[in-house]
Structures are given as structure tokens and as C-alpha cells.
Design an enzyme around this catalytic site. Structure first.
Site, PDB file in Angstrom:
ATOM      1  CG  ASN A  11      -1.940  -1.176   1.131  1.00  0.00           C
ATOM      2  OD1 ASN A  11      -2.564  -1.411   0.094  1.00  0.00           O
ATOM      3  ND2 ASN A  11      -2.021  -1.949   2.194  1.00  0.00           N
ATOM      4  NE  ARG A  18      -2.191   3.130   3.317  1.00  0.00           N
ATOM      5  CZ  ARG A  18      -1.304   2.404   3.985  1.00  0.00           C
ATOM      6  NH1 ARG A  18      -0.010   2.524   3.706  1.00  0.00           N
ATOM      7  NH2 ARG A  18      -1.683   1.585   4.919  1.00  0.00           N
ATOM      8  CG  ASN A  74       7.000   1.732   5.826  1.00  0.00           C
ATOM      9  OD1 ASN A  74       6.368   0.856   6.420  1.00  0.00           O
ATOM     10  ND2 ASN A  74       6.550   2.966   5.669  1.00  0.00           N
ATOM     11  CB  ALA A  77      -0.316  -4.148   7.052  1.00  0.00           C
ATOM     12  CD  GLU A  98      10.116  -1.690  12.624  1.00  0.00           C
ATOM     13  OE1 GLU A  98      10.897  -2.167  13.474  1.00  0.00           O
ATOM     14  OE2 GLU A  98       8.880  -1.777  12.704  1.00  0.00           O
ATOM     15  NE  ARG A 107      -1.996   4.724  12.595  1.00  0.00           N
ATOM     16  CZ  ARG A 107      -1.935   4.246  11.346  1.00  0.00           C
ATOM     17  NH1 ARG A 107      -0.751   4.034  10.777  1.00  0.00           N
ATOM     18  NH2 ARG A 107      -3.039   3.994  10.678  1.00  0.00           N
TER      19      ARG A 107
END
Ligand code: DQA
Length: 149
Positions: A11, A18, A74, A77, A98, A107
Site C-alpha cells: 500500500n 492514501r 517500511n 502492515a 525499520e 495508533r
């Protein structure tokens, strides 16, 4: 010249459009251009790849061995789900930073867990696209410290 693979997962090809309130308005092409430019200023060759497929990301990590000296990842998900990515990173024994655009710890609880963190040099999150530049600087320092030893 040290070479760094900048690898983006699922994504992240949609960056810019997005959920811009979460991920910002910078596109992936802009992130990749800025990584190449900042990498060059730091004396690093940068190759950027993006895939929405877990196996393709694993293949890219395997293929980095012997070609690149470090990885910026990255994993999107897959960060929160992929033991297979964690195993791939551990297998190639390359220093990896990372990166997340958002602060995953601020989050939903399912984003707090990272399978990448235990096999990474460190984690940068919450600084938007600037996180990739911070990661390049971290790898530059890591390479320089290795040479000094
Ligand atoms: C992300 C955070 C992940 O939780 C999410 O699934 C992404 C993007 C980030 O860059 O903030 O796809 O890795």
C-alpha cells in the site's frame, strides 16, 4: 561506496493519496527521489523497490546480500504480521533500519507489535517521509563506526 536498499511494502505505492491525514501528501516517487539525493550527499548509493507482495519483499531481502550493505524497510502492515520477513532479515545478517511514516505506538494496539524490530538496528516512526532520511543518516553512521573499528 556503500549501497543501501530502500524497500517499501504493501500500500505504500499509494502514498500521497492514501489517508494523507495519517501518512502525509508526499508520494512514493518523491520519497524515493529524496532518498537518492540525500543518499548521494551522504556517499551512499540508493536502490528503491516497492512491492505489495510478502514473497517479493522476502526475495528482495535475500537478493540484497552481497549487493547492498544495508536496508531501510517500511514493511507496512506486514510489520505486524510477518514472521517470514523477520526470518529473512535475520538470515541475511545485513544492518536494517525499520521506518514508519506514522507513529505506530500512538495508533491501534495491533500496530504496536513489530516483527521487524527485534532484527533491526533500530526503528524510526512518526516523522513522516523525513524518517527515511533519518534512516539513511543512521546507516551512514553505522557504516562509519564499522570502519573505525
Ligand atoms: C506504516 C504503518 C503500518 O501500521 C501500516 O500498515 C502501513 C504504513 C507507516 O509507514 O506508518 O501500511 O508502516
Amino acid at each position: 561506496m556503500n549501497s543501501v536498499l530502500v524497500l517499501n511494502g504493501p500500500n505504500l505505492n499509494l502514498l500521497g493519496t492514501r489517508q494523507p491525514e495519517v501518512y502525509g501528501s508526499t508520494t512514493l516517487a518523491m520519497v524515493e527521489q529524496s532518498c537518492a539525493a540525500h543518499g548521494a550527499a551522504l556517499g551512499l548509493d540508493v536502490l528503491c523497490l516497492q512491492s505489495n507482495h510478502e514473497g517479493a519483499l522476502i526475495d528482495a531481502i535475500h537478493q540484497a546480500k552481497g549487493v547492498h550493505q544495508g536496508i531501510i524497510l517500511n514493511a507496512g502492515a506486514y510489520t505486524h504480521t510477518s514472521v517470514a520477513l523477520m526470518d529473512a532479515i535475520a538470515s541475511v545478517e545485513l544492518p536494517l533500519v525499520e521506518v514508519h511514516l506514522s507513529n505506530i505506538h500512538a495508533r491501534e494496539p495491533f500496530r504496536h507489535k513489530s516483527y521487524i524490530a527485534p532484527v533491526a538496528l533500530g526503528q524510526i516512526c512518526g516523522f513522516g517521509a523525513h524518517g527515511y532520511i533519518l534512516a539513511l543518516e543512521a546507516l551512514r553512521k553505522h557504516f562509519d563506526e564499522g570502519k573505525a573499528k
